[in-house]
Design a protein around this motif. Structure first.
Motif, mmCIF file in Angstrom:
data_model
loop_
_atom_site.group_PDB
_atom_site.id
_atom_site.type_symbol
_atom_site.label_atom_id
_atom_site.label_comp_id
_atom_site.label_asym_id
_atom_site.label_seq_id
_atom_site.Cartn_x
_atom_site.Cartn_y
_atom_site.Cartn_z
ATOM 1 N N TYR A 59 -1.461 5.822 10.451
ATOM 2 C CA TYR A 59 -0.649 4.610 10.595
ATOM 3 C C TYR A 59 -1.379 3.507 11.384
ATOM 4 O O TYR A 59 -0.904 3.039 12.420
ATOM 5 N N PRO A 60 -2.530 3.104 10.909
ATOM 6 C CA PRO A 60 -3.271 2.037 11.614
ATOM 7 C C PRO A 60 -2.600 0.678 11.433
ATOM 8 O O PRO A 60 -1.859 0.462 10.458
ATOM 9 N N LYS A 61 -2.851 -0.240 12.312
ATOM 10 C CA LYS A 61 -2.376 -1.611 12.163
ATOM 11 C C LYS A 61 -3.377 -2.355 11.299
ATOM 12 O O LYS A 61 -4.529 -2.536 11.690
ATOM 13 N N ILE A 62 -2.928 -2.762 10.139
ATOM 14 C CA ILE A 62 -3.793 -3.454 9.185
ATOM 15 C C ILE A 62 -3.456 -4.936 9.232
ATOM 16 O O ILE A 62 -2.360 -5.350 8.851
ATOM 17 N N LYS A 63 -4.392 -5.740 9.685
ATOM 18 C CA LYS A 63 -4.127 -7.175 9.861
ATOM 19 C C LYS A 63 -4.927 -8.066 8.908
ATOM 20 O O LYS A 63 -4.573 -9.220 8.707
ATOM 21 N N THR A 64 -6.040 -7.548 8.380
ATOM 22 C CA THR A 64 -6.910 -8.411 7.568
ATOM 23 C C THR A 64 -7.179 -7.802 6.194
ATOM 24 O O THR A 64 -6.978 -6.594 5.978
ATOM 25 N N LEU A 65 -7.677 -8.646 5.300
ATOM 26 C CA LEU A 65 -8.032 -8.170 3.959
ATOM 27 C C LEU A 65 -9.141 -7.125 4.038
ATOM 28 O O LEU A 65 -9.116 -6.132 3.315
ATOM 29 N N ASP A 66 -10.113 -7.361 4.913
ATOM 30 C CA ASP A 66 -11.208 -6.390 5.041
ATOM 31 C C ASP A 66 -10.671 -5.021 5.453
ATOM 32 O O ASP A 66 -11.110 -3.981 4.927
ATOM 33 N N GLN A 67 -9.737 -5.006 6.402
ATOM 34 C CA GLN A 67 -9.163 -3.734 6.851
ATOM 35 C C GLN A 67 -8.366 -3.065 5.729
ATOM 36 O O GLN A 67 -8.394 -1.839 5.581
ATOM 37 N N VAL B 266 0.856 -1.182 0.000
ATOM 38 C CA VAL B 266 0.000 0.000 0.000
ATOM 39 C C VAL B 266 0.894 1.234 0.000
ATOM 40 O O VAL B 266 1.978 1.230 0.599
ATOM 41 N N GLN B 267 0.450 2.269 -0.700
ATOM 42 C CA GLN B 267 1.240 3.499 -0.714
ATOM 43 C C GLN B 267 1.346 4.065 0.704
ATOM 44 O O GLN B 267 0.381 4.073 1.468
ATOM 45 N N ARG B 268 2.521 4.577 1.024
ATOM 46 C CA ARG B 268 2.761 5.095 2.373
ATOM 47 C C ARG B 268 1.846 6.277 2.709
ATOM 48 O O ARG B 268 1.461 6.467 3.854
ATOM 49 N N ARG B 269 1.496 7.089 1.696
ATOM 50 C CA ARG B 269 0.660 8.255 1.978
ATOM 51 C C ARG B 269 -0.723 7.829 2.471
ATOM 52 O O ARG B 269 -1.383 8.557 3.198
ATOM 53 N N VAL B 270 -1.148 6.620 2.068
ATOM 54 C CA VAL B 270 -2.444 6.116 2.523
ATOM 55 C C VAL B 270 -2.384 5.821 4.020
ATOM 56 O O VAL B 270 -3.306 6.159 4.775
ATOM 57 N N LEU B 271 -1.293 5.199 4.425
ATOM 58 C CA LEU B 271 -1.131 4.889 5.852
ATOM 59 C C LEU B 271 -0.966 6.169 6.669
ATOM 60 O O LEU B 271 -1.520 6.292 7.771
ATOM 61 N N GLU B 272 -0.208 7.104 6.129
ATOM 62 C CA GLU B 272 0.034 8.355 6.857
ATOM 63 C C GLU B 272 -1.279 9.099 7.098
ATOM 64 O O GLU B 272 -1.557 9.543 8.217
ATOM 65 N N PRO C 74 4.854 -2.779 2.948
ATOM 66 C CA PRO C 74 4.335 -4.159 2.923
ATOM 67 C C PRO C 74 3.440 -4.469 4.119
ATOM 68 O O PRO C 74 3.759 -4.116 5.259
ATOM 69 N N LEU C 75 2.350 -5.151 3.831
ATOM 70 C CA LEU C 75 1.425 -5.556 4.899
ATOM 71 C C LEU C 75 1.184 -7.063 4.814
ATOM 72 O O LEU C 75 0.657 -7.553 3.802
ATOM 73 N N PRO C 76 1.511 -7.827 5.843
ATOM 74 C CA PRO C 76 1.305 -9.294 5.839
ATOM 75 C C PRO C 76 -0.086 -9.660 6.346
ATOM 76 O O PRO C 76 -0.248 -10.188 7.444
ATOM 77 N N ILE C 77 -1.092 -9.387 5.550
ATOM 78 C CA ILE C 77 -2.464 -9.560 6.032
ATOM 79 C C ILE C 77 -2.978 -10.978 5.806
ATOM 80 O O ILE C 77 -2.483 -11.720 4.947
ATOM 81 N N THR C 78 -3.983 -11.338 6.590
ATOM 82 C CA THR C 78 -4.660 -12.629 6.452
ATOM 83 C C THR C 78 -6.176 -12.366 6.487
ATOM 84 O O THR C 78 -6.613 -11.242 6.692
ATOM 85 N N TYR C 79 -6.952 -13.420 6.288
ATOM 86 C CA TYR C 79 -8.407 -13.236 6.384
ATOM 87 C C TYR C 79 -8.821 -12.932 7.818
ATOM 88 O O TYR C 79 -9.697 -12.127 8.073
ATOM 89 N N ASP C 80 -8.200 -13.635 8.749
ATOM 90 C CA ASP C 80 -8.566 -13.538 10.165
ATOM 91 C C ASP C 80 -7.363 -13.007 10.935
ATOM 92 O O ASP C 80 -6.263 -13.557 10.827
ATOM 93 N N GLU C 81 -7.556 -11.954 11.715
ATOM 94 C CA GLU C 81 -6.407 -11.357 12.404
ATOM 95 C C GLU C 81 -5.791 -12.291 13.436
ATOM 96 O O GLU C 81 -4.689 -12.049 13.920
ATOM 97 N N ASN C 82 -6.480 -13.378 13.788
ATOM 98 C CA ASN C 82 -5.911 -14.349 14.720
ATOM 99 C C ASN C 82 -5.091 -15.429 14.009
ATOM 100 O O ASN C 82 -4.512 -16.303 14.651
ATOM 101 N N THR C 83 -5.072 -15.376 12.679
ATOM 102 C CA THR C 83 -4.274 -16.334 11.899
ATOM 103 C C THR C 83 -2.879 -15.772 11.672
ATOM 104 O O THR C 83 -2.743 -14.701 11.070
ATOM 105 N N PRO C 84 -1.839 -16.442 12.156
ATOM 106 C CA PRO C 84 -0.475 -15.942 11.905
ATOM 107 C C PRO C 84 -0.179 -15.928 10.406
ATOM 108 O O PRO C 84 -0.570 -16.846 9.679
ATOM 109 N N ASP C 85 0.475 -14.881 9.946
ATOM 110 C CA ASP C 85 0.829 -14.829 8.529
ATOM 111 C C ASP C 85 2.024 -15.734 8.248
ATOM 112 O O ASP C 85 2.739 -16.142 9.172
ATOM 113 N N ALA C 86 2.210 -16.056 6.984
ATOM 114 C CA ALA C 86 3.340 -16.922 6.583
ATOM 115 C C ALA C 86 3.893 -16.450 5.238
ATOM 116 O O ALA C 86 4.145 -17.249 4.346
#
Length: 567
Positions: free
Chosen positions: A192-200, A182-188, A337-349
């Protein structure tokens, strides 16, 4: 004439005929290798021989055609060996190019066929390397060491050298290898939210696009060109918390492999793309753009996000990084880079785990080669510790320094000058991949990282103030620290398992690829109320494949690799 060659000739004839009618329109911490440098008797000896130029065709696009001796590194290797290579990189369709070679039985001296390697092998285009390695390859044997048996084909011979091999200690790369970017300006702008899932992730880019409608932004693009279609079909695997094993997800408790192309995870991913398309956030040209057009879009400042592997988008990321280094106001167009998953309780790989050897990609000497001995000597000479240092770090005093403790580092001046143009002219780009080499997670015998970017002190110095700021916002010092620690997988990667041409497993993959390339665009581009009907049509076709047989074969290969690793 072999069966494969006849088939290629028929295909080529068809293509040429059509073109006449219409205008011609893609470790672990294993220490099996000691890393101790062995003299390559070839280097000194070859310097006394006449100079010679060999040809190489590289099936991976990304660099300009040229001669290795036109670069600093290539000239140094030519001084050692007398050998220069004329490089040609693929333009257009890889299979058509390889098919032309096979039909004519006319090859460059050296071939890097990438995804077309099985066709090349079945055409008998590579010569066996066993005797050459035995006689002229002390460093090849040292580097590939215990993997030599895995490199043998069914007839017991070695026809190509795999892309790279782990040597000495495993050291993780600080950069992300794969991600939803994701572009950094979007996070800024979002704080700077913590994005953990595809929905987020989708909500993040949607909100930004909605606030900047006058900028003609694209929410998401996806690469689909030719064999690179996996950039669009692989995400469900990662979103489920699995590493890149190609068509399967492997359970590390049972070593059972399961496909996911017909899973709920894939349906969920495509449904998300369908929704993005309906909302005007998906780039409709994703299904027609070629690779170069895709890379150009990533550097256009207009694309907010995408999924891909870093090696595939390195050119675009480096261009953006160079620009931001010269003008910090452009930093917002860099991707994070964001290592997102469907479920935020699922560890990314997303991080490649320490594992085995890729045995379905590599570099081989062809039956057309003028002098296989000098070519294998050149390869062997590349693998000395001295030259692995040279090809990665460059020249001491010019592109790196050594401190009193023997640690390699770069000064800020050296870091600043090594941009993309310098990498090309110096030769770092030509020699960055596809040659026999230590892989990026290897270390040299003296403990320094083989990969410059993996040397912690160097990585920290390459960071701009903007880099440090965004990493600090997320409480990490490297990008890979955003990711979960990789789990050891001794068989890894499953996508690298060699398959015979026309074998059931090879045909399953070919049919599955054809099917996904047909139905995925339909599902993404359809009106939302038509999506389920097309998915059912796709699954009806998918059910005709022998998926159980493919999973059984892959599971057997996984277990075999694990068994070999444990011996």
């Amino acid at each position: 004439m072999s069966k494969t060659r006849r088939m290629w000739l028929l295909c080529l004839t068809a293509v040429l005929s059509l073109s006449m009618i219409t205008a011609c329109s893609g470790n672990n911490n294993t220490k099996g290798s000691t890393g101790t440098a062995e003299p390559s008797g070839s280097a000194t000896a070859e310097a006394k021989q006449d100079k010679v130029t060999f040809t190489i065709f590289n099936g991976v696009a990304g660099s300009k055609d040229g001669n290795t001796n036109q670069t600093t590194l290539g000239k140094l290797l030519e001084d050692q060996t007398g050998v220069n290579f004329k490089l040609e990189f693929v333009v257009g369709d890889l299979n058509t190019k390889i098919g032309t070679m096979i039909a004519a039985n006319d090859y460059p001296d050296v071939l890097i066929p990438d995804a077309a390697i099985e066709e090349v092998l079945n055409a008998g285009a590579f010569i066996p390397l066993d005797d050459l390695i035995e006689q002229y390859g002390p460093n090849i044997k040292r580097v590939y060491g215990k993997s030599l048996n895995q490199m043998k084909s069914k007839d017991g011979k070695i026809y190509f050298l795999p892309i790279a091999a782990q040597v000495n200690d495993f050291i993780p790369e600080p950069e992300a290898g794969a991600a939803f970017w994701v572009q950094r300006r979007v996070l800024e702008e979002a704080g700077y939210p913590k994005i953990k899932t595809l929905d987020q992730y989708v909500e993040l880019i949607t909100n930004y696009r909605d606030k900047h409608k006058d900028e003609n932004l694209t929410g998401l693009v996806s690469l689909t060109h030719d064999w690179r279609f996996f950039a669009t079909s692989n995400p469900p695997m990662h979103l489920m918390g699995y590493p890149n094993d190609g068509n399967v997800m492997v359970d590390t408790n049972t070593w059972e492999a399961k496909t996911y192309a017909g899973s709920d995870a894939t349906k969920k991913w495509l449904k998300q793309l369908n929704t993005l398309n309906a909302n005007g956030l998906f780039d409709k040209a994703s299904f027609v753009d070629n690779y170069d057009q895709y890379i150009a879009k990533l550097t256009s400042h207009k694309v907010l996000g995408f999924f891909d592997y870093r090696w595939q988008v390195d050119n675009a990321l480096n261009v953006l990084k160079d620009a931001a280094r010269k003008d910090p106001s452009l930093d917002g167009y860099n991707y994070f880079p964001l290592p997102i998953t469907y479920d935020e309780n699922t560890p990314d790989a997303y991080l490649d785990p320490p594992g085995g050897l890729v045995t379905n990609r590599g570099i081989g000497i062809t039956v057309s080669a003028k002098d296989p001995v000098r070519i294998i000597q050149y390869f062997d000479n590349m693998l000395t510790e001295e030259n692995q240092t040279l090809l990665s770090w460059g020249i001491k005093g010019e592109t790196y320094e050594v401190n009193e403790e023997g640690r390699f580092y770069r000064t800020q001046e050296q870091i600043d000058k090594i941009d993309e143009p310098f990498r090309e002219s110096f030769g770092f780009k030509y020699y960055s991949w596809n040659w026999p080499m230590y892989n990026a997670t290897s270390t040299l015998a003296d403990g320094n990282a083989r990969n410059v970017a993996s040397q912690p002190e160097v990585f920290q110095m390459t960071l701009t103030e903007k880099d440090k700021l965004i990493l600090d916002k997320y409480g990490v010092q490297t990008y890979s620290q955003l990711y979960a620690e990789p789990v050891s997988r001794p068989y890894f990667p499953a996508w690298g398992f060699a398959k015979e041409q026309n074998s059931p497993e090879q045909l399953w993959e070919a049919n599955k690829d054809e099917m996904t390339k047909k139905y995925f665009p339909k599902m993404v581009m359809a009106a939302p109320d038509k999506f389920d009907a097309i998915w059912e049509e796709y699954m009806k076709e998918f059910s005709k494949l022998d998926t159980a047989g493919y999973e059984k074969w892959t599971t057997e290969q996984v277990k075999l690799k694990v068994e070999m690793a444990n011996q």
